[in-house]
Scaffold this motif. Structure first.
Motif, mmCIF file in Angstrom:
data_model
loop_
_atom_site.group_PDB
_atom_site.id
_atom_site.type_symbol
_atom_site.label_atom_id
_atom_site.label_comp_id
_atom_site.label_asym_id
_atom_site.label_seq_id
_atom_site.Cartn_x
_atom_site.Cartn_y
_atom_site.Cartn_z
ATOM 1 N N TYR A 303 -34.502 -5.909 24.831
ATOM 2 C CA TYR A 303 -34.462 -7.316 24.417
ATOM 3 C C TYR A 303 -35.731 -7.699 23.655
ATOM 4 O O TYR A 303 -35.663 -8.349 22.595
ATOM 5 C CB TYR A 303 -34.292 -8.205 25.640
ATOM 6 N N VAL A 304 -36.884 -7.311 24.191
ATOM 7 C CA VAL A 304 -38.158 -7.667 23.560
ATOM 8 C C VAL A 304 -38.252 -7.054 22.166
ATOM 9 O O VAL A 304 -38.683 -7.703 21.200
ATOM 10 C CB VAL A 304 -39.341 -7.213 24.431
ATOM 11 N N LEU A 305 -37.837 -5.803 22.032
ATOM 12 C CA LEU A 305 -37.942 -5.113 20.741
ATOM 13 C C LEU A 305 -36.964 -5.670 19.705
ATOM 14 O O LEU A 305 -37.292 -5.770 18.523
ATOM 15 C CB LEU A 305 -37.698 -3.612 20.921
ATOM 16 N N ILE A 306 -35.757 -6.044 20.148
ATOM 17 C CA ILE A 306 -34.723 -6.478 19.199
ATOM 18 C C ILE A 306 -34.765 -7.988 18.957
ATOM 19 O O ILE A 306 -34.674 -8.458 17.817
ATOM 20 C CB ILE A 306 -33.328 -6.053 19.710
ATOM 21 N N PHE A 307 -34.914 -8.757 20.047
ATOM 22 C CA PHE A 307 -34.806 -10.217 19.935
ATOM 23 C C PHE A 307 -36.124 -10.943 20.213
ATOM 24 O O PHE A 307 -36.148 -12.174 20.268
ATOM 25 C CB PHE A 307 -33.738 -10.747 20.906
ATOM 26 N N GLY A 308 -37.208 -10.217 20.379
ATOM 27 C CA GLY A 308 -38.470 -10.841 20.752
ATOM 28 C C GLY A 308 -39.231 -11.479 19.616
ATOM 29 O O GLY A 308 -40.266 -12.133 19.841
ATOM 30 N N GLY A 309 -38.767 -11.314 18.378
ATOM 31 C CA GLY A 309 -39.454 -11.908 17.230
ATOM 32 C C GLY A 309 -40.828 -11.312 16.988
ATOM 33 O O GLY A 309 -41.751 -12.014 16.562
ATOM 34 N N LEU A 310 -40.993 -10.016 17.236
ATOM 35 C CA LEU A 310 -42.290 -9.356 17.079
ATOM 36 C C LEU A 310 -42.411 -8.708 15.712
ATOM 37 O O LEU A 310 -41.412 -8.286 15.116
ATOM 38 C CB LEU A 310 -42.468 -8.284 18.169
ATOM 39 N N ASP A 311 -43.639 -8.609 15.230
ATOM 40 C CA ASP A 311 -43.851 -7.870 13.988
ATOM 41 C C ASP A 311 -43.911 -6.371 14.305
ATOM 42 O O ASP A 311 -43.886 -5.959 15.472
ATOM 43 C CB ASP A 311 -45.119 -8.345 13.271
ATOM 44 N N SER A 312 -44.016 -5.558 13.266
ATOM 45 C CA SER A 312 -43.947 -4.101 13.456
ATOM 46 C C SER A 312 -45.088 -3.580 14.336
ATOM 47 O O SER A 312 -44.888 -2.689 15.172
ATOM 48 C CB SER A 312 -43.964 -3.383 12.102
ATOM 49 N N GLY A 313 -46.292 -4.139 14.163
ATOM 50 C CA GLY A 313 -47.438 -3.712 14.962
ATOM 51 C C GLY A 313 -47.241 -4.010 16.437
ATOM 52 O O GLY A 313 -47.543 -3.181 17.303
ATOM 53 N N GLN A 314 -46.694 -5.198 16.733
ATOM 54 C CA GLN A 314 -46.449 -5.570 18.120
ATOM 55 C C GLN A 314 -45.357 -4.705 18.738
ATOM 56 O O GLN A 314 -45.431 -4.325 19.908
ATOM 57 C CB GLN A 314 -46.075 -7.052 18.201
ATOM 58 N N LYS A 315 -44.337 -4.401 17.944
ATOM 59 C CA LYS A 315 -43.253 -3.544 18.453
ATOM 60 C C LYS A 315 -43.766 -2.156 18.810
ATOM 61 O O LYS A 315 -43.361 -1.567 19.820
ATOM 62 C CB LYS A 315 -42.133 -3.434 17.411
ATOM 63 N N LYS A 316 -44.669 -1.637 18.003
ATOM 64 C CA LYS A 316 -45.243 -0.320 18.298
ATOM 65 C C LYS A 316 -45.995 -0.341 19.641
ATOM 66 O O LYS A 316 -45.909 0.602 20.428
ATOM 67 C CB LYS A 316 -46.180 0.105 17.169
ATOM 68 N N LYS A 317 -46.710 -1.432 19.868
ATOM 69 C CA LYS A 317 -47.450 -1.544 21.137
ATOM 70 C C LYS A 317 -46.509 -1.662 22.326
ATOM 71 O O LYS A 317 -46.789 -1.122 23.413
ATOM 72 C CB LYS A 317 -48.398 -2.746 21.067
ATOM 73 N N VAL A 318 -45.380 -2.360 22.148
ATOM 74 C CA VAL A 318 -44.388 -2.451 23.220
ATOM 75 C C VAL A 318 -43.790 -1.077 23.508
ATOM 76 O O VAL A 318 -43.534 -0.720 24.666
ATOM 77 C CB VAL A 318 -43.286 -3.466 22.857
ATOM 78 N N VAL A 319 -43.576 -0.281 22.458
ATOM 79 C CA VAL A 319 -43.073 1.090 22.638
ATOM 80 C C VAL A 319 -44.059 1.904 23.485
ATOM 81 O O VAL A 319 -43.655 2.686 24.353
ATOM 82 C CB VAL A 319 -42.822 1.778 21.282
ATOM 83 N N VAL A 320 -45.356 1.706 23.239
ATOM 84 C CA VAL A 320 -46.372 2.400 24.042
ATOM 85 C C VAL A 320 -46.262 1.989 25.512
ATOM 86 O O VAL A 320 -46.317 2.833 26.416
ATOM 87 C CB VAL A 320 -47.792 2.100 23.511
ATOM 88 N N ILE A 321 -46.084 0.688 25.768
ATOM 89 C CA ILE A 321 -45.934 0.216 27.154
ATOM 90 C C ILE A 321 -44.687 0.846 27.783
ATOM 91 O O ILE A 321 -44.702 1.234 28.961
ATOM 92 C CB ILE A 321 -45.852 -1.320 27.203
ATOM 93 N N MET A 322 -43.600 0.978 26.998
ATOM 94 C CA MET A 322 -42.390 1.628 27.488
ATOM 95 C C MET A 322 -42.667 3.067 27.914
ATOM 96 O O MET A 322 -42.242 3.511 28.992
ATOM 97 C CB MET A 322 -41.315 1.637 26.400
ATOM 98 N N ILE A 323 -43.383 3.785 27.072
ATOM 99 C CA ILE A 323 -43.692 5.196 27.360
ATOM 100 C C ILE A 323 -44.549 5.298 28.616
ATOM 101 O O ILE A 323 -44.282 6.106 29.508
ATOM 102 C CB ILE A 323 -44.403 5.847 26.161
ATOM 103 N N LEU A 324 -45.566 4.453 28.694
ATOM 104 C CA LEU A 324 -46.468 4.504 29.849
ATOM 105 C C LEU A 324 -45.763 4.038 31.127
ATOM 106 O O LEU A 324 -46.137 4.458 32.228
ATOM 107 C CB LEU A 324 -47.712 3.649 29.589
ATOM 108 N N PHE A 325 -44.742 3.185 30.997
ATOM 109 C CA PHE A 325 -43.937 2.766 32.151
ATOM 110 C C PHE A 325 -43.341 3.995 32.842
ATOM 111 O O PHE A 325 -43.399 4.132 34.073
ATOM 112 C CB PHE A 325 -42.818 1.821 31.700
#
Length: 531
Positions: A303-325
């Protein structure tokens, strides 16, 4: 005194650093000592009970235990430790929206105390009356107070644990140079409580399990007394949000009614379980909970990645949080074996005789805290020294180092399990060395994960991303309990398979560490300027 009146600006530094003007002790707000001892006693109660929990559940009925099999005991342990972290999320919400941080800590402590004393009731009754439950009926006599006590402790910890840390942060202004030192002092209280409790509670449990649970409750009661006595030093911090307008007060009342409705529904569901209207299978519930957490995490990140209204840099950081999760859940699923499978190993397969006296198995639960107190300053100094030489590992690399240390600890347990499978008792040093490597893993990974999450999280999802970090710990705790059911050597077949079970954990944990090490550079590039 209002909070904003407690700080004044000092302009003789490179940047405006605010200093605390209220009562101080050794250069820190006196309120820090209030929170230090409250947290110390709360951790005393938590780790004291945890040291006994799985041992009590697996102990035969004839010796005062519940007589559960290893799988059921592991599932209950996993569900309990998972719930402690999950309820920290609504506990923080209740403090922010309804009653404030200080009241949350107070009411949470009261609920925890009642929970521990509820678990202690059967033993207290036997002690006062000189009677006990009929032979063969002790488990049924204990079960209601046992499960009710666990539920109360979960709810109380959910209210207290996240909010007491928040109050520590509020004692210091945002740019204070003393805040990190204040948190270090606060965390020392955590480890002091965790060190003392297993020894004290396990000693009383020799005479009666419930007396050990009662001592844990007495610890939390001591914390409440000193919290009430010294709460004056927390004036102006942790207060509830003031609803000044009529509309705000009406909205608050509506919100409060909804919370009471939700609590009522929870009580009804729990009552249905207690009176066995709804059958409860802890093993099946643990499996369902595990799947549910994974689905919730996947849906949230999607949801955050698709509908969160984030720019590309923020999405990359969320992906990192996903991996570390994922890697965080793997780490905690191994680390939290301390209170379950490793605790059972100490009980069943470790030579604990010293000068004719058998060391209680729960004593080993203090080893990690001793090592934390000893080695935390060394790790902090090491990272600083490496940073000065520009050799400090990146955060993902520290994560991988933590996983590898954890794997080395379980490799030690593989050899200890080989000794146990051969029919001999293992020396205590095997467990001590295991806990040493696990502590090194914790010091490499745990502080990094919390800090990195705050740095990587997009501002509008900051609180929710922190919630996901705790969700990964909850998932790890649940998996740890499930693993304990099959890796504890409770039967002759399980004992024969125990070395292979530990080696499987080694392959999983160390494999994850090396995979993370290999992908650390790509992850580092996704993080941008965050270190």
């Amino acid at each position: 005194m209002k909070k904003e009146d407690q700080f004044i600006g000092k302009h003789n530094a490179p940047e405006d650093i605010l200093e605390y003007e209220g009562p101080q002790l050794f250069g820190h707000p006196k309120g820090l000592m209030t929170l230090f001892f409250t947290e110390m006693w709360e951790r005393f109660s938590y780790y004291g009970m945890r040291a006994l929990l799985i041992l009590f559940m697996t102990a035969p009925i004839a010796s005062g235990g519940l007589g559960f099999d290893d799988q059921t005991s592991g599932a209950v342990y996993g569900l309990y430790s998972m719930a402690v972290y999950l309820l920290a999320l609504p506990g923080g919400w209740v403090a922010d929206r309804l009653i404030g941080l200080k009241k949350s800590v107070w009411y949470g402590g009261i609920i925890i105390t009642i929970g521990h004393f509820t678990m202690a009731l059967p033993g207290v009754f036997s002690l006062l009356s000189g009677t006990s439950a009929p032979e063969g009926q002790l488990a049924g006599w204990d079960l209601p107070s046992f499960f009710l006590g666990l539920i109360l402790i979960v709810f109380g910890t959910g209210l207290l644990k996240p909010n007491i840390s928040s109050i520590v942060g509020q004692l210091y202004p945002e740019n204070s140079s003393k805040r990190d030192a204040g948190f270090s002092i606060f965390y020392m209280g955590i480890n002091l409580g965790a060190f003392m409790a297993p020894i004290a509670c396990s000693t009383l449990a020799i005479y009666d399990w419930h007396l050990g649970f009662g001592l844990a409750g007495f610890g939390m009661l001591m914390g409440l007394i000193q919290y009430k006595w010294t709460k004056k030093y927390l004036q102006g911090v942790g207060e509830p949000v003031v609803n000044s307008s009529k509309q705000e007060k009406q909205a608050y009342q509506r919100l409060l009614k909804r919370v009471w409705v939700i609590l009522g529904l929870v009580v009804i569901v729990l009552a249905l379980f207690f009176f066995q209207v709804i059958p409860l299978d802890p093993v099946a519930l643990a499996g369902v909970s595990n799947t549910l957490i994974a689905i919730v995490a996947l849906l949230f990140f999607g949801y955050v990645l698709i509908f969160g209204g984030l720019d590309s840099g923020q999405k990359k950081k969320v992906v990192v949080i996903m991996i570390l999760f994922v890697f965080s859940a793997i780490f905690w699923s191994g680390f939290e074996q301390a209170g379950s499978s490793l605790n059972l190993f100490a009980e069943r397969f470790t030579d604990r005789m010293v000068w004719g006296w058998e060391i209680p198995a729960g004593y080993f639960q203090s080893v990690n805290s001793i090592f934390i107190i000893i080695f935390a300053p060394f790790f902090g100094a090491m990272w600083v020294a490496l940073a000065r030489k520009k050799l400090e590992p990146s955060s993902p690399l520290k994560f991988s180092i933590g996983l590898i240390f954890l794997g080395i600890g379980f490799l030690v347990m593989y050899f200890a399990a080989k000794i146990a499978a051969s029919g001999n008792l293992a020396a205590p040093s095997w467990l001590v060395i295991t806990y040493l490597f696990h502590t090194f893993g914790e010091l490499s990974l745990s502080p990094v994960g919390l800090s990195l999450t705050t740095k990587l999280a997009p501002k509008k999802f900051a609180g929710q991303m922190m919630g996901m970090w705790f969700l990964s710990i909850a998932m790890g705790n649940l998996i740890a309990g499930r693993i304990a059911g099959s890796a504890s050597g409770g039967t002759s077949e399980a004992l024969a398979e125990m070395p292979d079970q530990y080696m499987l954990i080694v392959y999983t944990v160390m494999g994850a560490g090396f995979v993370l090490m290999l992908i650390s550079k790509p992850i580092r590039s996704l993080m941008g300027k965050v270190h």
